[in-house]
Design a protein around this motif. Structure first.
Motif, PDB file in Angstrom:
ATOM      1  N   VAL A  66       0.839  -1.177   0.000  1.00  0.00           N
ATOM      2  CA  VAL A  66       0.000   0.000   0.000  1.00  0.00           C
ATOM      3  C   VAL A  66       0.882   1.236   0.000  1.00  0.00           C
ATOM      4  CG1 VAL A  66      -1.734   1.323   1.234  1.00  0.00           C
ATOM      5  CG2 VAL A  66      -1.827  -1.187   1.225  1.00  0.00           C
ATOM      6  N   GLN A  67       0.627   2.126  -0.938  1.00  0.00           N
ATOM      7  CA  GLN A  67       1.388   3.364  -1.002  1.00  0.00           C
ATOM      8  C   GLN A  67       0.437   4.535  -1.130  1.00  0.00           C
ATOM      9  OE1 GLN A  67       4.140   2.887  -4.300  1.00  0.00           O
ATOM     10  NE2 GLN A  67       5.787   2.348  -2.899  1.00  0.00           N
ATOM     11  N   LEU A  68       0.748   5.620  -0.437  1.00  0.00           N
ATOM     12  CA  LEU A  68       0.009   6.857  -0.571  1.00  0.00           C
ATOM     13  C   LEU A  68       0.807   7.769  -1.491  1.00  0.00           C
ATOM     14  CD1 LEU A  68      -1.088   7.531   3.115  1.00  0.00           C
ATOM     15  CD2 LEU A  68      -2.309   6.291   1.325  1.00  0.00           C
ATOM     16  N   GLN A  69       0.094   8.403  -2.406  1.00  0.00           N
ATOM     17  CA  GLN A  69       0.758   9.250  -3.396  1.00  0.00           C
ATOM     18  C   GLN A  69       0.172  10.646  -3.312  1.00  0.00           C
ATOM     19  OE1 GLN A  69       3.151   8.066  -5.571  1.00  0.00           O
ATOM     20  NE2 GLN A  69       3.475  10.035  -6.538  1.00  0.00           N
ATOM     21  N   ALA A  70       0.985  11.618  -2.871  1.00  0.00           N
ATOM     22  CA  ALA A  70       0.558  13.012  -2.813  1.00  0.00           C
ATOM     23  C   ALA A  70       1.033  13.736  -4.057  1.00  0.00           C
ATOM     24  CB  ALA A  70       1.122  13.682  -1.574  1.00  0.00           C
ATOM     25  N   SER A  71       0.211  14.645  -4.545  1.00  0.00           N
ATOM     26  CA  SER A  71       0.565  15.424  -5.726  1.00  0.00           C
ATOM     27  C   SER A  71      -0.111  16.783  -5.657  1.00  0.00           C
ATOM     28  CB  SER A  71       0.140  14.682  -6.999  1.00  0.00           C
ATOM     29  OG  SER A  71      -1.259  14.488  -7.012  1.00  0.00           O
ATOM     30  N   GLY A  72       0.275  17.665  -6.590  1.00  0.00           N
ATOM     31  CA  GLY A  72      -0.372  18.959  -6.681  1.00  0.00           C
ATOM     32  C   GLY A  72       0.447  20.115  -6.143  1.00  0.00           C
ATOM     33  N   TRP A  77      -3.367  15.666   6.639  1.00  0.00           N
ATOM     34  CA  TRP A  77      -2.231  16.309   6.001  1.00  0.00           C
ATOM     35  C   TRP A  77      -1.327  16.883   7.083  1.00  0.00           C
ATOM     36  CZ3 TRP A  77      -1.358  16.034   0.847  1.00  0.00           C
ATOM     37  CH2 TRP A  77      -2.436  15.699   0.016  1.00  0.00           C
ATOM     38  N   PHE A  78      -0.035  16.648   6.922  1.00  0.00           N
ATOM     39  CA  PHE A  78       0.994  17.268   7.745  1.00  0.00           C
ATOM     40  C   PHE A  78       1.954  17.986   6.806  1.00  0.00           C
ATOM     41  CE2 PHE A  78       0.672  15.602  12.147  1.00  0.00           C
ATOM     42  CZ  PHE A  78      -0.395  14.739  11.972  1.00  0.00           C
ATOM     43  N   ARG A  79       2.788  18.827   7.361  1.00  0.00           N
ATOM     44  CA  ARG A  79       3.810  19.486   6.558  1.00  0.00           C
ATOM     45  C   ARG A  79       5.098  19.613   7.360  1.00  0.00           C
ATOM     46  NH1 ARG A  79       1.125  25.577   6.267  1.00  0.00           N
ATOM     47  NH2 ARG A  79       1.566  26.194   8.444  1.00  0.00           N
ATOM     48  N   TYR A 115       2.606  16.178   3.425  1.00  0.00           N
ATOM     49  CA  TYR A 115       2.439  14.731   3.444  1.00  0.00           C
ATOM     50  C   TYR A 115       0.993  14.365   3.758  1.00  0.00           C
ATOM     51  CZ  TYR A 115       7.534  14.707   3.998  1.00  0.00           C
ATOM     52  OH  TYR A 115       8.883  14.897   3.833  1.00  0.00           O
ATOM     53  N   CYS A 116       0.483  13.365   3.055  1.00  0.00           N
ATOM     54  CA  CYS A 116      -0.806  12.807   3.439  1.00  0.00           C
ATOM     55  C   CYS A 116      -0.564  11.548   4.259  1.00  0.00           C
ATOM     56  CB  CYS A 116      -1.672  12.499   2.221  1.00  0.00           C
ATOM     57  SG  CYS A 116      -0.951  11.368   1.014  1.00  0.00           S
ATOM     58  N   THR A 117      -1.519  11.236   5.111  1.00  0.00           N
ATOM     59  CA  THR A 117      -1.329  10.118   6.016  1.00  0.00           C
ATOM     60  C   THR A 117      -2.660   9.549   6.459  1.00  0.00           C
ATOM     61  OG1 THR A 117      -0.273   9.453   8.100  1.00  0.00           O
ATOM     62  CG2 THR A 117      -1.180  11.682   8.009  1.00  0.00           C
ATOM     63  N   VAL A 118      -2.622   8.319   6.917  1.00  0.00           N
ATOM     64  CA  VAL A 118      -3.820   7.607   7.351  1.00  0.00           C
ATOM     65  C   VAL A 118      -3.615   7.089   8.768  1.00  0.00           C
ATOM     66  CG1 VAL A 118      -5.268   5.571   6.971  1.00  0.00           C
ATOM     67  CG2 VAL A 118      -4.425   6.882   5.020  1.00  0.00           C
ATOM     68  N   ARG A 119      -4.652   7.243   9.570  1.00  0.00           N
ATOM     69  CA  ARG A 119      -4.618   6.673  10.916  1.00  0.00           C
ATOM     70  C   ARG A 119      -5.734   5.648  11.015  1.00  0.00           C
ATOM     71  NH1 ARG A 119      -5.614  10.315  16.219  1.00  0.00           N
ATOM     72  NH2 ARG A 119      -7.582  10.631  15.128  1.00  0.00           N
ATOM     73  N   LEU A 120      -5.412   4.471  11.492  1.00  0.00           N
ATOM     74  CA  LEU A 120      -6.369   3.371  11.487  1.00  0.00           C
ATOM     75  C   LEU A 120      -7.268   3.366  12.722  1.00  0.00           C
ATOM     76  CD1 LEU A 120      -4.027   0.561  10.120  1.00  0.00           C
ATOM     77  CD2 LEU A 120      -5.566   2.078   8.844  1.00  0.00           C
ATOM     78  N   ILE A 121      -6.791   3.871  13.833  1.00  0.00           N
ATOM     79  CA  ILE A 121      -7.533   3.784  15.091  1.00  0.00           C
ATOM     80  C   ILE A 121      -7.712   5.180  15.660  1.00  0.00           C
ATOM     81  CG2 ILE A 121      -7.524   2.849  17.450  1.00  0.00           C
ATOM     82  CD1 ILE A 121      -5.824   0.544  16.376  1.00  0.00           C
ATOM     83  N   GLY A 161       2.498   9.119   2.804  1.00  0.00           N
ATOM     84  CA  GLY A 161       2.884   9.299   1.412  1.00  0.00           C
ATOM     85  C   GLY A 161       4.281   9.893   1.336  1.00  0.00           C
ATOM     86  N   GLN A 162       4.766  10.098   0.123  1.00  0.00           N
ATOM     87  CA  GLN A 162       6.144  10.546  -0.071  1.00  0.00           C
ATOM     88  C   GLN A 162       6.301  12.051   0.028  1.00  0.00           C
ATOM     89  OE1 GLN A 162       4.097  10.388  -2.439  1.00  0.00           O
ATOM     90  NE2 GLN A 162       4.657  11.889  -3.972  1.00  0.00           N
ATOM     91  N   GLY A 163       5.212  12.799   0.031  1.00  0.00           N
ATOM     92  CA  GLY A 163       5.308  14.244   0.161  1.00  0.00           C
ATOM     93  C   GLY A 163       5.330  14.964  -1.164  1.00  0.00           C
TER      94      GLY A 163
END
Length: 124
Positions: free
Chosen positions: A1-7, A35-37, A94-100, A115-117
């Motif tokens: 699973v990979q997160l891909q940030a763009s834009g 989203w974090f930065r 960066y985008c990110t996911v939290r499961l709990i 994601g990779q940022g």
């Protein structure tokens, strides 16, 4: 699973950008999407989050009223609409996911997938 940030990109102060984040190999889901930065020489900081079950959104004070986080289920994509950009918004986003669920939605240590940022640069 990979997160891909763009834009990301270069924009003048007062301008706008929309960041996107997708997931390869799975549905972009979890308890919270955020989203974090991180600016050079600084720690990673919280920007915005949306809690999936309740659709509740959270924002850092520094971006409240200027940024909007949203999720498009049909496109399996998380967005960050950034308006009225300022030079101090310059950072890798960066985008990110939290499961709990945890009340510390602003804590990067609570998030599981990153994601990779994408670089955002705001010129004055």
């Amino acid at each position: 699973v990979q997160l891909q940030a763009s834009g990301g990109g270069l924009v003048q102060a007062g301008g706008s950008l929309r960041l996107s984040c997708g997931a390869s190999g799975r549905t972009l889901s979890g308890d919270s999407l955020a989203w974090f930065r991180q600016a050079p020489g600084k720690e990673r900081e919280f920007v915005a989050a949306v809690r999936v079950p309740t659709r509740t959104t959270y924002y850092a004070d520094s971006v409240k009223g200027r940024f909007t986080v949203s999720r498009d289920n049909s496109k399996n994509t998380l967005y960050l609409q950034m308006n009225s950009l300022k030079p101090e918004d310059t950072a890798v986003y960066y985008c990110t996911v939290r499961l709990i669920w945890n009340v510390q939605y602003y804590n990067p240590g609570q998030y599981n997938l990153w994601g990779q940022g994408t670089q955002v640069t705001v010129s004055s």
